[in-house]
Design a protein around this motif. Structure first.
Motif, PDB file in Angstrom:
ATOM      1  N   ILE A 166     -15.486  -5.419   2.914  1.00  0.00           N
ATOM      2  CA  ILE A 166     -14.369  -4.859   2.378  1.00  0.00           C
ATOM      3  C   ILE A 166     -13.087  -6.065   2.175  1.00  0.00           C
ATOM      4  N   ASP A 167     -12.446  -5.600   1.398  1.00  0.00           N
ATOM      5  CA  ASP A 167     -11.341  -6.908   1.225  1.00  0.00           C
ATOM      6  C   ASP A 167     -10.037  -6.506   1.785  1.00  0.00           C
ATOM      7  N   PRO A 168      -9.776  -7.253   3.070  1.00  0.00           N
ATOM      8  CA  PRO A 168      -8.384  -6.942   3.858  1.00  0.00           C
ATOM      9  C   PRO A 168      -7.356  -7.327   2.800  1.00  0.00           C
ATOM     10  N   GLU A 169      -7.572  -8.274   2.312  1.00  0.00           N
ATOM     11  CA  GLU A 169      -6.174  -8.798   1.324  1.00  0.00           C
ATOM     12  C   GLU A 169      -5.790  -7.732   0.454  1.00  0.00           C
ATOM     13  N   ARG A 170      -6.854  -6.960  -0.222  1.00  0.00           N
ATOM     14  CA  ARG A 170      -6.349  -5.876  -0.992  1.00  0.00           C
ATOM     15  C   ARG A 170      -5.680  -4.614  -0.367  1.00  0.00           C
ATOM     16  N   ILE A 171      -6.210  -4.362   0.797  1.00  0.00           N
ATOM     17  CA  ILE A 171      -5.670  -3.567   1.832  1.00  0.00           C
ATOM     18  C   ILE A 171      -4.295  -3.786   1.990  1.00  0.00           C
ATOM     19  N   LYS A 172      -4.114  -4.877   2.263  1.00  0.00           N
ATOM     20  CA  LYS A 172      -2.642  -5.537   2.789  1.00  0.00           C
ATOM     21  C   LYS A 172      -1.763  -5.373   1.651  1.00  0.00           C
ATOM     22  N   ARG A 173      -2.204  -5.694   0.258  1.00  0.00           N
ATOM     23  CA  ARG A 173      -1.398  -5.683  -0.946  1.00  0.00           C
ATOM     24  C   ARG A 173      -0.766  -4.200  -1.088  1.00  0.00           C
ATOM     25  N   HIS A 174      -1.914  -3.347  -0.901  1.00  0.00           N
ATOM     26  CA  HIS A 174      -1.423  -1.826  -1.059  1.00  0.00           C
ATOM     27  C   HIS A 174      -0.627  -1.485   0.053  1.00  0.00           C
ATOM     28  N   VAL A 175      -0.757  -1.741   1.276  1.00  0.00           N
ATOM     29  CA  VAL A 175       0.341  -1.299   2.269  1.00  0.00           C
ATOM     30  C   VAL A 175       1.763  -2.206   2.101  1.00  0.00           C
TER      31      VAL A 175
END
Ligand code: HEM
Length: 481
Positions: A166-175
């Motif tokens: 899973i890509d935490p960077e991508r999650i962070k960008r969405h949040v």
């Protein structure tokens, strides 16, 4: 001797009207706290008309947060900002739904459980110094960005074993996209406008919410179907059960929980560490005090748990940083029924605004509140500080479940950095400005010069460092001791 007075926020001028208040809420909510709070400690501006009151009084906060938390659930503001994305994760769940989830999650985040993760926690900070100073030269670094990278890597290693599934960077960008227009939601909630009222960025916010939840739902499905031998917080939560009811988390609960943990668990620590570097660079004498402690207690060895507990000055430094720069500078609750708080009558459904930033700098509770003094938290003095006057992690049963992890991460992380580098101010750089966007961060990226240490003790051979006579870095305001 001089003492360092770090940058601060101006309070809303006394007697300011509704328009000035709304402007500040939109620009910087922590700066909308009325300056009357310095005298009254519980205060409702006349235009609030029973909709909200600010509470900075330790006794009243004891009632709201510790003695009767069930009568003061999370406020409509939290509900409107955070519920659409975090749903019933630990941060927002209420009543029995919160109780069983907290019973289930607390052992996963206990000090004993977190200790085992210490090498994972330290590694991203050691990696930072390698990236900053590969050739051994002094460089100017983007500290805001570096701390976010390191704390997100910690969360990735803890929650997801850093396995890249899973890509935490991508999650962070969405949040981040979701939270970008958040001050509009705060303003609308405080003015009791309906939550369908349009505002700039609403479409982007809704798309970000849906995208991030879909991403995590897919991950949870894959994890549930995959082998359980990976030891990370995600699998520990999947396997955990409420000790009372035996209930376990569903896939939807897991999405709420993971999203909450990723979001609550990295930006807070990143901001605290960013402000910590700002303060260190401004206070060379204090920085040498911390370095001397680290060299004496740990030398150049990797930081382990016994070492962390010996780093009392590093810990005190972080606690004082979070007093002046609380990562969560404002909390809120609501009244379930009519209440009188500090002599102010509030109807059912009113918001109780807890201005943590203002409480932490309140002249009634703190001597020379604007001065950085880490000795507020050394030699037993910490015990005299009331739990509702120092609230970086909140207070009462809803206190941060990740507090132990955060202190471990920040203490071990900062010590790992100071084993290798010193932080210096950037000549001619403007003072940072404080910006409240759920967390308290520098408005523009904070930079510092990073100087590799040439006086590192050899492993197992601690070395004493001579401290300069005074805190004399270039910028920042000084006052006589
Ligand atoms: C410096 C770092 C941190 C700060 C300053 C901080 C601050 C806070 C505060 C003030 C609250 C209480 C909110 C309220 O009463 O309305 C809270 C709750 C919470 N925090 Fe943290 N936090 C930090 C790190 C973490 C970490 C590392 C995690 C987990 C990985 C985490 C997860 C949570 C959760 C799940 C809650 C909700 C707890 C509940 O209601 O039972 N936090 N945090």
């Amino acid at each position: 001797m001089t003492a360092f007075v770090p940058v601060s926020l101006d309070a809303l001028p006394a007697g300011a009207g509704r328009l000035a208040f709304v402007r500040r809420i939109l620009r910087n909510p922590a700066s909308a706290v009325p300056s009357e709070i310095a005298e009254s400690r519980v205060y409702a501006p006349s235009f609030a008309k029973g909709a909200f009151a600010y509470v900075a009084d330790a006794d009243v906060l004891e009632t709201v947060l510790v003695e009767r938390p069930g009568d003061f659930p999370k406020a409509t503001i939290d509900e409107r900002i955070l519920r659409p994305i975090f749903r019933d994760g630990l941060l927002l769940a209420e009543g029995e739904d919160w109780r069983w989830k907290r019973r289930l999650a607390a052992p996963v985040f206990s000090p004993a459980a977190m200790r085992g993760f210490l090498p994972e926690i330290v590694a991203p900070f050691a990696a930072l110094t390698g990236r900053w100073t590969p050739s051994g030269a002094t460089v100017t670094a983007d500290i805001s960005d570096a701390m976010k990278t390191a704390t997100l890597a910690v969360i990735d290693r803890l929650l997801f074993a850093g396995r890249s599934d899973i890509d935490p960077e991508r999650i962070k960008r969405h949040v981040d996209d979701y939270l970008d227009p958040v001050t509009w939601v705060v303003a609308y909630a405080m003015l009791r406008l309906p939550d369908w009222t349009p505002f700039p960025g609403r479409g982007k916010l809704l798309r970000a919410r849906d995208a991030v939840r879909a991403l995590l739902a897919d991950f949870v499905r894959r994890r549930r179907a995959g082998p359980a031998d990976v030891d990370d917080v995600c699998n520990r939560l999947l396997a955990a059960a409420d000790p009372q009811s035996g209930r376990t988390l569903t896939d939807a609960d897991m999405v709420d929980m993971l999203l909450t943990l990723i979001s609550a668990g990295h930006e807070t620590s990143a901001n605290a560490l960013t402000w910590a570097v700002y303060c260190l660079a401004e206070m060379p004498q204090t920085q040498e005090r911390l370095i001397a402690e680290i060299d004496r207690e740990v030398g150049s060895d990797p930081i382990d748990q016994p070492a962390v507990s010996r780093l009392v000055a590093v810990r005190a430094f972080l606690l004082e940083t979070m007093r002046l720069f609380p990562p969560a500078p404002g909390l809120s609750r609501r009244t379930l029924r009519p209440e009188t708080l500090g002599g102010i009558d509030l109807p059912a459904g009113a918001a109780v605004m807890i201005p943590v930033y203002a409480v932490h700098r309140h002249p009634h509770y703190w001597e020379r509140p604007q001065v950085f003094d880490l000795d507020r938290f050394t030699e037993g003095r910490e015990a005299a500080i009331r739990r509702t006057v120092y609230l970086p992690f909140g207070a009462g049963p809803r206190i941060c479940v990740g507090g132990t992890l955060a202190m471990l991460e920040m203490t071990a992380g900062l010590a790992t950095l100071l084993q290798r580098v010193r932080f210096l101010t950037v000549p001619g750089a403007a003072e940072p400005q404080l910006q409240h966007r759920v967390t308290l961060r520098p408005r523009h990226r904070l930079a510092a010069r990073v100087e590799p240490r040439r006086d590192r003790p050899a492993a197992g051979h601690p070395l004493r460092v001579n401290a300069p006579a005074n805190d004399v870095a270039a910028a920042g305001r000084r006052v006589p001791e």
